[in-house]
Design a protein around this motif. Structure first.
Motif, PDB file in Angstrom:
ATOM      1  N   ALA A 223       5.418   5.571  -6.946  1.00 39.94           N
ATOM      2  CA  ALA A 223       5.881   4.432  -6.149  1.00 39.94           C
ATOM      3  C   ALA A 223       5.197   3.141  -6.583  1.00 39.94           C
ATOM      4  O   ALA A 223       5.822   2.076  -6.657  1.00 39.94           O
ATOM      5  CB  ALA A 223       5.635   4.700  -4.670  1.00 39.94           C
ATOM      6  N   VAL A 224       3.906   3.215  -6.876  1.00 45.18           N
ATOM      7  CA  VAL A 224       3.180   2.033  -7.337  1.00 45.18           C
ATOM      8  C   VAL A 224       3.754   1.557  -8.669  1.00 45.18           C
ATOM      9  O   VAL A 224       3.992   0.355  -8.878  1.00 45.18           O
ATOM     10  CB  VAL A 224       1.671   2.324  -7.467  1.00 45.18           C
ATOM     11  N   ARG A 225       3.979   2.474  -9.587  1.00 43.12           N
ATOM     12  CA  ARG A 225       4.541   2.107 -10.897  1.00 43.12           C
ATOM     13  C   ARG A 225       5.878   1.395 -10.737  1.00 43.12           C
ATOM     14  O   ARG A 225       6.129   0.363 -11.372  1.00 43.12           O
ATOM     15  CB  ARG A 225       4.720   3.365 -11.748  1.00 43.12           C
ATOM     16  N   SER A 226       6.742   1.954  -9.892  1.00 40.12           N
ATOM     17  CA  SER A 226       8.072   1.354  -9.705  1.00 40.12           C
ATOM     18  C   SER A 226       7.974  -0.029  -9.086  1.00 40.12           C
ATOM     19  O   SER A 226       8.697  -0.958  -9.469  1.00 40.12           O
ATOM     20  CB  SER A 226       8.931   2.273  -8.832  1.00 40.12           C
ATOM     21  N   ALA A 227       7.071  -0.174  -8.105  1.00 44.71           N
ATOM     22  CA  ALA A 227       6.914  -1.465  -7.447  1.00 44.71           C
ATOM     23  C   ALA A 227       6.407  -2.527  -8.419  1.00 44.71           C
ATOM     24  O   ALA A 227       6.873  -3.668  -8.412  1.00 44.71           O
ATOM     25  CB  ALA A 227       5.963  -1.329  -6.257  1.00 44.71           C
ATOM     26  N   VAL A 228       5.443  -2.163  -9.251  1.00 44.08           N
ATOM     27  CA  VAL A 228       4.908  -3.113 -10.229  1.00 44.08           C
ATOM     28  C   VAL A 228       5.989  -3.494 -11.235  1.00 44.08           C
ATOM     29  O   VAL A 228       6.163  -4.675 -11.570  1.00 44.08           O
ATOM     30  CB  VAL A 228       3.682  -2.509 -10.946  1.00 44.08           C
TER      31      VAL A 228
ATOM     32  N   GLU B 214       0.876  -1.173   0.000  1.00 44.07           N
ATOM     33  CA  GLU B 214       0.000   0.000   0.000  1.00 44.07           C
ATOM     34  C   GLU B 214       0.911   1.221   0.000  1.00 44.07           C
ATOM     35  O   GLU B 214       1.635   1.458   0.970  1.00 44.07           O
ATOM     36  CB  GLU B 214      -0.909  -0.009   1.228  1.00 44.07           C
ATOM     37  N   LEU B 215       0.887   1.997  -1.091  1.00 48.15           N
ATOM     38  CA  LEU B 215       1.835   3.089  -1.290  1.00 48.15           C
ATOM     39  C   LEU B 215       1.087   4.408  -1.507  1.00 48.15           C
ATOM     40  O   LEU B 215      -0.047   4.425  -1.991  1.00 48.15           O
ATOM     41  CB  LEU B 215       2.743   2.793  -2.486  1.00 48.15           C
TER      42      LEU B 215
ATOM     43  N   ALA C 210       9.061  -3.628 -10.784  1.00 49.09           N
ATOM     44  CA  ALA C 210      10.059  -4.469 -10.120  1.00 49.09           C
ATOM     45  C   ALA C 210       9.538  -5.857  -9.798  1.00 49.09           C
ATOM     46  O   ALA C 210      10.281  -6.706  -9.291  1.00 49.09           O
ATOM     47  CB  ALA C 210      10.531  -3.785  -8.842  1.00 49.09           C
ATOM     48  N   GLY C 211       8.235  -6.101 -10.064  1.00 49.05           N
ATOM     49  CA  GLY C 211       7.679  -7.433  -9.862  1.00 49.05           C
ATOM     50  C   GLY C 211       6.920  -7.625  -8.579  1.00 49.05           C
ATOM     51  O   GLY C 211       6.637  -8.765  -8.182  1.00 49.05           O
ATOM     52  N   ALA C 212       6.525  -6.531  -7.890  1.00 44.40           N
ATOM     53  CA  ALA C 212       5.828  -6.658  -6.612  1.00 44.40           C
ATOM     54  C   ALA C 212       4.414  -7.210  -6.761  1.00 44.40           C
ATOM     55  O   ALA C 212       3.854  -7.744  -5.801  1.00 44.40           O
ATOM     56  CB  ALA C 212       5.787  -5.312  -5.899  1.00 44.40           C
ATOM     57  N   GLY C 213       3.833  -7.086  -7.937  1.00 42.99           N
ATOM     58  CA  GLY C 213       2.471  -7.577  -8.141  1.00 42.99           C
ATOM     59  C   GLY C 213       1.719  -6.687  -9.094  1.00 42.99           C
ATOM     60  O   GLY C 213       2.221  -5.641  -9.532  1.00 42.99           O
ATOM     61  N   PRO C 214       0.490  -7.066  -9.453  1.00 46.86           N
ATOM     62  CA  PRO C 214      -0.327  -6.239 -10.343  1.00 46.86           C
ATOM     63  C   PRO C 214      -0.818  -4.980  -9.625  1.00 46.86           C
ATOM     64  O   PRO C 214      -0.835  -4.897  -8.389  1.00 46.86           O
ATOM     65  CB  PRO C 214      -1.510  -7.150 -10.694  1.00 46.86           C
ATOM     66  N   ALA C 215      -1.250  -4.014 -10.422  1.00 46.89           N
ATOM     67  CA  ALA C 215      -1.864  -2.800  -9.891  1.00 46.89           C
ATOM     68  C   ALA C 215      -2.829  -2.253 -10.925  1.00 46.89           C
ATOM     69  O   ALA C 215      -2.785  -2.626 -12.101  1.00 46.89           O
ATOM     70  CB  ALA C 215      -0.801  -1.753  -9.551  1.00 46.89           C
ATOM     71  N   ALA C 216      -3.716  -1.364 -10.483  1.00 48.26           N
ATOM     72  CA  ALA C 216      -4.603  -0.635 -11.389  1.00 48.26           C
ATOM     73  C   ALA C 216      -4.230   0.841 -11.292  1.00 48.26           C
ATOM     74  O   ALA C 216      -4.324   1.435 -10.217  1.00 48.26           O
ATOM     75  CB  ALA C 216      -6.062  -0.836 -11.008  1.00 48.26           C
ATOM     76  N   LEU C 217      -3.791   1.408 -12.402  1.00 48.81           N
ATOM     77  CA  LEU C 217      -3.330   2.787 -12.431  1.00 48.81           C
ATOM     78  C   LEU C 217      -3.998   3.549 -13.565  1.00 48.81           C
ATOM     79  O   LEU C 217      -4.407   2.955 -14.577  1.00 48.81           O
ATOM     80  CB  LEU C 217      -1.806   2.837 -12.612  1.00 48.81           C
ATOM     81  N   GLY C 218      -4.091   4.862 -13.414  1.00 46.78           N
ATOM     82  CA  GLY C 218      -4.717   5.691 -14.426  1.00 46.78           C
ATOM     83  C   GLY C 218      -3.959   5.656 -15.744  1.00 46.78           C
ATOM     84  O   GLY C 218      -2.732   5.656 -15.784  1.00 46.78           O
TER      85      GLY C 218
END
Length: 308
Positions: free
Chosen positions: A238-243, A232-233, A245-253
């Motif tokens: 930060a979310v883009r970088s984490a995704v 949770e960022l 790097a392989g941290a997991g999926p995300a939903a972004l604009g």
């Protein structure tokens, strides 16, 4: 409380100028009004006072004793009116010269800069001094709290709905896109598709509660068994970088990840039957329209899609 015998300020000003010039026509010319209008103002004042204020002759206009008294009493009134006028003018100038904004991160980072450039160009065309803008980038929940508190003049938020306690105007829409890093198993899957249930059951990299991105995602997955977040960022970057790097999926604009998708840093995953649309709203307190000046100009530009 004012009584019924106070003349209009413009009429008092006229009488003072007549006292100085000795001529009603000269006073009318100095004030930029017709002699007929000047005579009408004098007659109205004489009706209020109950006595003649001017003696008119071929040599000009002279104050009667009553007129001289009214001029003496008018000096302080006109001085106070000038101070009030100057103060209001300063407020109007300051309102046009300064604008404080709070905006959600996607809008602040990817849309607002272009809107502000367009506003400055529009002001330059009109020969105005560019507005001094200060901006706070934060999540939508915080923006919605700053605006009614008077901390900023104008706010921009994103989410399924606009805050109900604020005036608002739709300025655009954005869609959340489910993304993974290029080495994630979903990126290697044929068709790159998952179900909504699969997305909900997967630990995701998410924004903090209160962000428009998180609100739209939570509402879209509402009712489905959900896994706790992987991370949770508090920022989109930060979310883009984490995704990536392989941290997991995300939903972004879509606005925020356009370049990442083009370069392959992130990979889009299709999710059938999931509404991830979010609305972008300008919000303000007070009347039905944004505050007069640059705030109103900026909202009009944003809502017009870059056209005035």
């Amino acid at each position: 409380m004012l009584g019924s015998h106070v003349p209009e300020l413009r009429a008092l000003e006229l009488l003072v100028v007549v006292s100085r010039t000795g001529s009603l026509s000269a006073a009318a010319a100095e004030l930029g009004i017709t002699q007929q209008a000047a005579s009408s103002r004098v007659r109205t004042m004489e009706s209020l006072v109950g006595s003649p204020l001017l003696d008119r002759s071929r040599r000009g206009s002279a104050l009667t004793p009553t007129g001289e008294l009214v001029v003496q009493w008018s000096a302080g009134v006109l001085e106070a009116a000038e101070q009030l006028d100057a103060g209001i003018a300063a407020l109007r100038t300051d309102r046009r010269g300064r604008l404080s904004i709070a905006a959600s991160l996607t809008i602040a980072e990817h849309l607002l800069p272009a809107w502000l450039v367009a506003l400055r160009a529009h002001q330059a065309q009109l020969g105005r001094v560019p507005t001094e803008v200060t901006m706070t980038a934060t999540n939508s929940e915080r923006v919605a709290a700053m605006v009614p508190a008077g901390e900023v003049d104008l706010g921009f938020v994103e989410g399924p709905d606009a805050p109900q306690d604020l005036q608002h105007r739709l300025v655009g829409t954005d869609t959340l896109v489910v993304v993974v890093g290029p080495t994630h198993p979903w990126a290697l899957r044929s068709g790159r598709r998952v179900t909504a249930a699969k997305l909900a059951a997967t630990p995701l990299v998410v924004r903090e509660p209160g962000s428009g991105t998180r609100t739209v995602l939570d509402r879209a997955l509402e009712g489905l068994p959900a896994a706790p977040p992987a991370l949770e960022l508090s920022s989109t970057a930060a979310v883009r970088s984490a995704v990536a790097a392989g941290a997991g999926p995300a939903a972004l604009g879509a606005h925020a990840i356009r370049d990442d998708l083009a370069t392959g840093r992130l990979v889009r995953i299709n999710v059938a039957g999931l509404d991830l649309t979010r609305r972008l709203h300008a919000v303000w307190r007070g009347g039905a329209h944004p505050p007069e000046g640059p705030a109103r100009d900026l909202v009009a530009w944003a809502a017009g899609g870059g056209r005035r």
